[in-house]
Design a protein around this motif. Structure first.
Motif, PDB file in Angstrom:
ATOM      1  N   GLU A  86       0.824  -1.207   0.000  1.00 61.20           N
ATOM      2  CA  GLU A  86       0.000   0.000   0.000  1.00 61.20           C
ATOM      3  C   GLU A  86       0.861   1.261   0.000  1.00 61.20           C
ATOM      4  N   LYS A  87       1.938   1.231   0.721  1.00 55.90           N
ATOM      5  CA  LYS A  87       2.843   2.387   0.778  1.00 55.90           C
ATOM      6  C   LYS A  87       3.550   2.594  -0.565  1.00 55.90           C
ATOM      7  N   GLU A  88       4.058   1.524  -1.135  1.00 57.41           N
ATOM      8  CA  GLU A  88       4.844   1.627  -2.369  1.00 57.41           C
ATOM      9  C   GLU A  88       3.985   1.992  -3.580  1.00 57.41           C
ATOM     10  N   ILE A  89       2.759   1.481  -3.645  1.00 56.13           N
ATOM     11  CA  ILE A  89       1.924   1.721  -4.826  1.00 56.13           C
ATOM     12  C   ILE A  89       1.553   3.199  -4.939  1.00 56.13           C
ATOM     13  N   GLN A  90       1.550   3.905  -3.821  1.00 55.89           N
ATOM     14  CA  GLN A  90       1.171   5.316  -3.832  1.00 55.89           C
ATOM     15  C   GLN A  90       2.203   6.204  -4.508  1.00 55.89           C
ATOM     16  N   GLN A  91       3.399   5.714  -4.711  1.00 56.26           N
ATOM     17  CA  GLN A  91       4.436   6.528  -5.346  1.00 56.26           C
ATOM     18  C   GLN A  91       4.309   6.591  -6.867  1.00 56.26           C
ATOM     19  N   PHE A  92       3.449   5.778  -7.451  1.00 54.86           N
ATOM     20  CA  PHE A  92       3.339   5.715  -8.906  1.00 54.86           C
ATOM     21  C   PHE A  92       2.192   6.590  -9.407  1.00 54.86           C
ATOM     22  N   ASN A  93       2.516   7.626 -10.145  1.00 55.82           N
ATOM     23  CA  ASN A  93       1.500   8.536 -10.674  1.00 55.82           C
ATOM     24  C   ASN A  93       0.582   7.870 -11.692  1.00 55.82           C
ATOM     25  N   GLU A  94       1.037   6.816 -12.317  1.00 62.12           N
ATOM     26  CA  GLU A  94       0.216   6.101 -13.295  1.00 62.12           C
ATOM     27  C   GLU A  94      -0.998   5.440 -12.643  1.00 62.12           C
ATOM     28  N   VAL A  95      -0.876   5.128 -11.355  1.00 66.39           N
ATOM     29  CA  VAL A  95      -1.964   4.485 -10.620  1.00 66.39           C
ATOM     30  C   VAL A  95      -2.908   5.568 -10.117  1.00 66.39           C
ATOM     31  N   GLN A  96      -4.096   5.607 -10.693  1.00 65.93           N
ATOM     32  CA  GLN A  96      -5.087   6.596 -10.290  1.00 65.93           C
ATOM     33  C   GLN A  96      -5.900   6.129  -9.094  1.00 65.93           C
ATOM     34  N   GLU A  97      -6.136   4.842  -9.018  1.00 69.62           N
ATOM     35  CA  GLU A  97      -6.931   4.289  -7.932  1.00 69.62           C
ATOM     36  C   GLU A  97      -6.333   2.947  -7.521  1.00 69.62           C
ATOM     37  N   MET A 116       0.536   1.496 -24.977  1.00 67.09           N
ATOM     38  CA  MET A 116       0.968   0.184 -24.517  1.00 67.09           C
ATOM     39  C   MET A 116       2.451   0.165 -24.147  1.00 67.09           C
ATOM     40  N   SER A 117       3.253   0.902 -24.876  1.00 63.59           N
ATOM     41  CA  SER A 117       4.676   0.974 -24.564  1.00 63.59           C
ATOM     42  C   SER A 117       4.907   1.575 -23.177  1.00 63.59           C
ATOM     43  N   GLU A 118       4.171   2.635 -22.879  1.00 61.38           N
ATOM     44  CA  GLU A 118       4.293   3.252 -21.561  1.00 61.38           C
ATOM     45  C   GLU A 118       3.765   2.319 -20.471  1.00 61.38           C
ATOM     46  N   TYR A 119       2.738   1.549 -20.788  1.00 63.75           N
ATOM     47  CA  TYR A 119       2.219   0.584 -19.822  1.00 63.75           C
ATOM     48  C   TYR A 119       3.258  -0.505 -19.564  1.00 63.75           C
ATOM     49  N   HIS A 120       3.865  -0.994 -20.615  1.00 66.33           N
ATOM     50  CA  HIS A 120       4.919  -2.005 -20.481  1.00 66.33           C
ATOM     51  C   HIS A 120       6.039  -1.485 -19.594  1.00 66.33           C
ATOM     52  N   ASP A 121       6.441  -0.244 -19.824  1.00 68.86           N
ATOM     53  CA  ASP A 121       7.492   0.373 -19.025  1.00 68.86           C
ATOM     54  C   ASP A 121       7.058   0.472 -17.554  1.00 68.86           C
ATOM     55  N   PHE A 122       5.810   0.842 -17.323  1.00 71.81           N
ATOM     56  CA  PHE A 122       5.289   0.935 -15.958  1.00 71.81           C
ATOM     57  C   PHE A 122       5.357  -0.419 -15.250  1.00 71.81           C
ATOM     58  N   VAL A 123       4.878  -1.465 -15.916  1.00 77.62           N
ATOM     59  CA  VAL A 123       4.863  -2.795 -15.298  1.00 77.62           C
ATOM     60  C   VAL A 123       6.288  -3.303 -15.081  1.00 77.62           C
ATOM     61  N   ARG A 124       7.115  -3.135 -16.084  1.00 78.45           N
ATOM     62  CA  ARG A 124       8.475  -3.704 -16.024  1.00 78.45           C
ATOM     63  C   ARG A 124       9.395  -2.947 -15.071  1.00 78.45           C
ATOM     64  N   ASN A 125       9.324  -1.629 -15.085  1.00 82.09           N
ATOM     65  CA  ASN A 125      10.303  -0.846 -14.340  1.00 82.09           C
ATOM     66  C   ASN A 125       9.785  -0.230 -13.048  1.00 82.09           C
ATOM     67  N   LYS A 126       8.499  -0.300 -12.823  1.00 79.10           N
ATOM     68  CA  LYS A 126       7.956   0.270 -11.593  1.00 79.10           C
ATOM     69  C   LYS A 126       7.210  -0.775 -10.774  1.00 79.10           C
ATOM     70  N   LEU A 127       6.109  -1.281 -11.336  1.00 79.10           N
ATOM     71  CA  LEU A 127       5.274  -2.205 -10.581  1.00 79.10           C
ATOM     72  C   LEU A 127       6.053  -3.455 -10.165  1.00 79.10           C
ATOM     73  N   SER A 128       6.857  -3.973 -11.069  1.00 77.77           N
ATOM     74  CA  SER A 128       7.594  -5.207 -10.768  1.00 77.77           C
ATOM     75  C   SER A 128       8.705  -5.010  -9.735  1.00 77.77           C
ATOM     76  N   THR A 129       9.001  -3.760  -9.385  1.00 72.00           N
ATOM     77  CA  THR A 129      10.007  -3.517  -8.348  1.00 72.00           C
ATOM     78  C   THR A 129       9.445  -3.704  -6.946  1.00 72.00           C
ATOM     79  N   ILE A 130       8.131  -3.793  -6.843  1.00 70.64           N
ATOM     80  CA  ILE A 130       7.521  -4.029  -5.533  1.00 70.64           C
ATOM     81  C   ILE A 130       7.665  -5.508  -5.203  1.00 70.64           C
ATOM     82  N   GLU A 131       8.332  -5.769  -4.096  1.00 68.56           N
ATOM     83  CA  GLU A 131       8.512  -7.161  -3.686  1.00 68.56           C
ATOM     84  C   GLU A 131       7.192  -7.749  -3.227  1.00 68.56           C
TER      85      GLU A 131
END
Length: 153
Positions: A86-97, A116-131
């Motif tokens: 919950e703490k980590e997901i709040q740092q991503f501006n792409e996540v609106q809710e 889609m390219s920006e989404y791929h980048d979000f998943v690969r380089n941001k979301l996937s960094t959350i353990e």
């Protein structure tokens, strides 16, 4: 906390329709003077019925045309792991809710990006960094059928 009367409900409905309405415009619609409308709105704000005023942007015009709903499941469900996500997901501006949900997954995210390219980048380089993410499923919006932020009151 005071009970809402019919005038309060009407004021809330009008402000949900357009938060830019002035006290004068609302008073005219209700057949009232400005001062009691102003006082009611202030009371509704102070009591927490009105949390804040926002401006909705046209996502097409600002280039945010891809919306995805991501279902996220955690591997481990300890209190610390849930709070850390919950703490980590709040740092991503792409996540609106982000919602902690019951059912087949743990969290539901609404993600809005350019393409889609920006989404791929979000998943690969941001979301996937959350353990502790065990599973991620993405559903992409093809067409927005209904969109509202207004509550039926």
């Amino acid at each position: 906390m005071e009970e809402l009367d019919d005038l309060d409900v009407t004021i809330l409905r009008l402000l949900q329709e357009n938060a830019h309405y002035t006290n004068k415009e609302i008073a005219a619609r209700l057949g009232m003077t400005i001062t009691p409308v102003y006082e009611r709105i202030k009371r509704l704000e102070n009591q927490g019925y009105i949390k804040k005023y926002i401006t909705l942007l046209d996502k097409e015009k600002i280039g945010k045309t891809l919306t995805s709903f991501c279902s996220v499941s955690l591997r481990h469900h300890t209190k610390d792991n849930v709070e850390q996500f919950e703490k980590e997901i709040q740092q991503f501006n792409e996540v609106q809710e982000c919602y902690h949900v019951a059912g087949a997954t743990d969290f539901l995210l609404k993600v809005t990006v350019k393409n889609m390219s920006e989404y791929h980048d979000f998943v690969r380089n941001k979301l996937s960094t959350i353990e502790n993410i065990g599973n991620l499923n993405s559903s992409f919006v093809l067409n927005e059928i209904k969109y509202t932020l207004a509550y039926d009151i």
